[in-house]
Write a protein that holds these residues in place. Sequence first.
Motif, PDB file in Angstrom:
ATOM      1  N   MET A  52       0.825  -1.204   0.000  1.00 50.81           N
ATOM      2  CA  MET A  52       0.000   0.000   0.000  1.00 50.81           C
ATOM      3  C   MET A  52       0.868   1.267   0.000  1.00 50.81           C
ATOM      4  SD  MET A  52      -2.891  -1.259   2.718  1.00 50.81           S
ATOM      5  CE  MET A  52      -3.879   0.214   2.733  1.00 50.81           C
ATOM      6  N   ARG A  53       2.180   1.078   0.124  1.00 49.73           N
ATOM      7  CA  ARG A  53       3.163   2.169   0.124  1.00 49.73           C
ATOM      8  C   ARG A  53       2.910   3.179   1.245  1.00 49.73           C
ATOM      9  NH1 ARG A  53       5.678   2.477  -5.510  1.00 49.73           N
ATOM     10  NH2 ARG A  53       4.714   0.707  -6.511  1.00 49.73           N
ATOM     11  N   ILE A  54       2.497   2.647   2.377  1.00 55.17           N
ATOM     12  CA  ILE A  54       2.320   3.485   3.561  1.00 55.17           C
ATOM     13  C   ILE A  54       3.596   3.392   4.370  1.00 55.17           C
ATOM     14  CG2 ILE A  54       1.014   3.813   5.692  1.00 55.17           C
ATOM     15  CD1 ILE A  54      -1.397   2.569   4.230  1.00 55.17           C
ATOM     16  N   PRO A  55       4.270   4.532   4.602  1.00 54.29           N
ATOM     17  CA  PRO A  55       5.532   4.482   5.355  1.00 54.29           C
ATOM     18  C   PRO A  55       5.309   4.044   6.805  1.00 54.29           C
ATOM     19  CG  PRO A  55       5.052   6.722   4.587  1.00 54.29           C
ATOM     20  CD  PRO A  55       3.906   5.865   4.184  1.00 54.29           C
ATOM     21  N   TRP A  56       6.253   3.290   7.309  1.00 57.51           N
ATOM     22  CA  TRP A  56       6.166   2.784   8.682  1.00 57.51           C
ATOM     23  C   TRP A  56       6.163   3.914   9.703  1.00 57.51           C
ATOM     24  CZ3 TRP A  56       8.576  -2.489  10.131  1.00 57.51           C
ATOM     25  CH2 TRP A  56       8.173  -3.456   9.205  1.00 57.51           C
ATOM     26  N   VAL A  57       6.642   5.092   9.338  1.00 59.75           N
ATOM     27  CA  VAL A  57       6.636   6.218  10.280  1.00 59.75           C
ATOM     28  C   VAL A  57       5.211   6.661  10.586  1.00 59.75           C
ATOM     29  CG1 VAL A  57       8.937   7.034   9.658  1.00 59.75           C
ATOM     30  CG2 VAL A  57       6.949   7.939   8.445  1.00 59.75           C
ATOM     31  N   GLU A  58       4.251   6.228   9.779  1.00 58.52           N
ATOM     32  CA  GLU A  58       2.836   6.545  10.025  1.00 58.52           C
ATOM     33  C   GLU A  58       2.285   5.744  11.212  1.00 58.52           C
ATOM     34  OE1 GLU A  58       0.752   8.695   8.192  1.00 58.52           O
ATOM     35  OE2 GLU A  58       2.515   9.356   7.087  1.00 58.52           O
ATOM     36  N   LEU A  59       2.980   4.670  11.588  1.00 59.55           N
ATOM     37  CA  LEU A  59       2.504   3.816  12.690  1.00 59.55           C
ATOM     38  C   LEU A  59       2.687   4.535  14.021  1.00 59.55           C
ATOM     39  CD1 LEU A  59       3.989   0.346  11.675  1.00 59.55           C
ATOM     40  CD2 LEU A  59       1.687   1.207  11.274  1.00 59.55           C
ATOM     41  N   ARG A  60       1.651   4.438  14.859  1.00 58.75           N
ATOM     42  CA  ARG A  60       1.747   4.953  16.223  1.00 58.75           C
ATOM     43  C   ARG A  60       2.227   3.820  17.125  1.00 58.75           C
ATOM     44  NH1 ARG A  60      -3.187   6.171  14.571  1.00 58.75           N
ATOM     45  NH2 ARG A  60      -4.207   4.807  16.063  1.00 58.75           N
ATOM     46  N   PRO A  61       3.113   4.135  18.064  1.00 60.68           N
ATOM     47  CA  PRO A  61       3.588   3.075  18.966  1.00 60.68           C
ATOM     48  C   PRO A  61       2.449   2.513  19.822  1.00 60.68           C
ATOM     49  CG  PRO A  61       4.712   5.171  19.398  1.00 60.68           C
ATOM     50  CD  PRO A  61       3.697   5.423  18.344  1.00 60.68           C
ATOM     51  N   VAL A  62       2.560   1.234  20.128  1.00 61.29           N
ATOM     52  CA  VAL A  62       1.580   0.546  20.973  1.00 61.29           C
ATOM     53  C   VAL A  62       2.346  -0.221  22.026  1.00 61.29           C
ATOM     54  CG1 VAL A  62      -0.245  -1.188  21.012  1.00 61.29           C
ATOM     55  CG2 VAL A  62       0.014   0.261  19.023  1.00 61.29           C
TER      56      VAL A  62
END
Length: 188
Positions: free
Chosen positions: A18-28
């Motif tokens: 989907m070409r979504i950068p991993w930096v978009e992930l919020r930490p959990v």
Amino acid sequence: MDGGSGLNILYVETLDPMRIPWVELRPVSAPFHGVIPRKQAYPLGQINLSVMFGDRANFRMEVLTFEVVDFPGCYHAILGCPCYAKFMAVPNDTYLKLKVSEPHGTITVGSTFSHAYACDHENFELATGLTNSAKLPKLGKEAEPAMPDYNEPIAASAFSPTEETRAVEIDPSNPTKMVQVGTKLTTK
């Protein structure tokens, strides 16, 4: 869709195309359970994504929160109870249909029995293969036997026991039928 799942899961194998950068992930920091018995899994992070059901004439779009995981799966994503609630969707497992109410009419999402069977079979093969392969030590650093010994401690890793447990008899007529219960559960 999985009505038994308490969260929406997106596999990293789906996120990357989907070409979504991993930096978009919020930490959990919270793990989830149910992937491997008696172990918990830690997601890579959370992400909000727009999900749409329907077509141009009649559609419904909502933003869902997904837990992004980095272990194999045979699906692109698992839509759980939060998805059902947000879309106010009604599943019918017998007919493999999902109905979503919309002001312009009901949206029906469905599949075929052969496709559902193929997915279930692939999921079973993946779970069996994962349990019996060298990939499990990668996920949990130590392979579990096919029938776990509940008295043996499990090594801490990405998958680890949620807490101390004790065996509880569930069938008085058969003392070999036991279930593991956390010893630190609240009375509620």
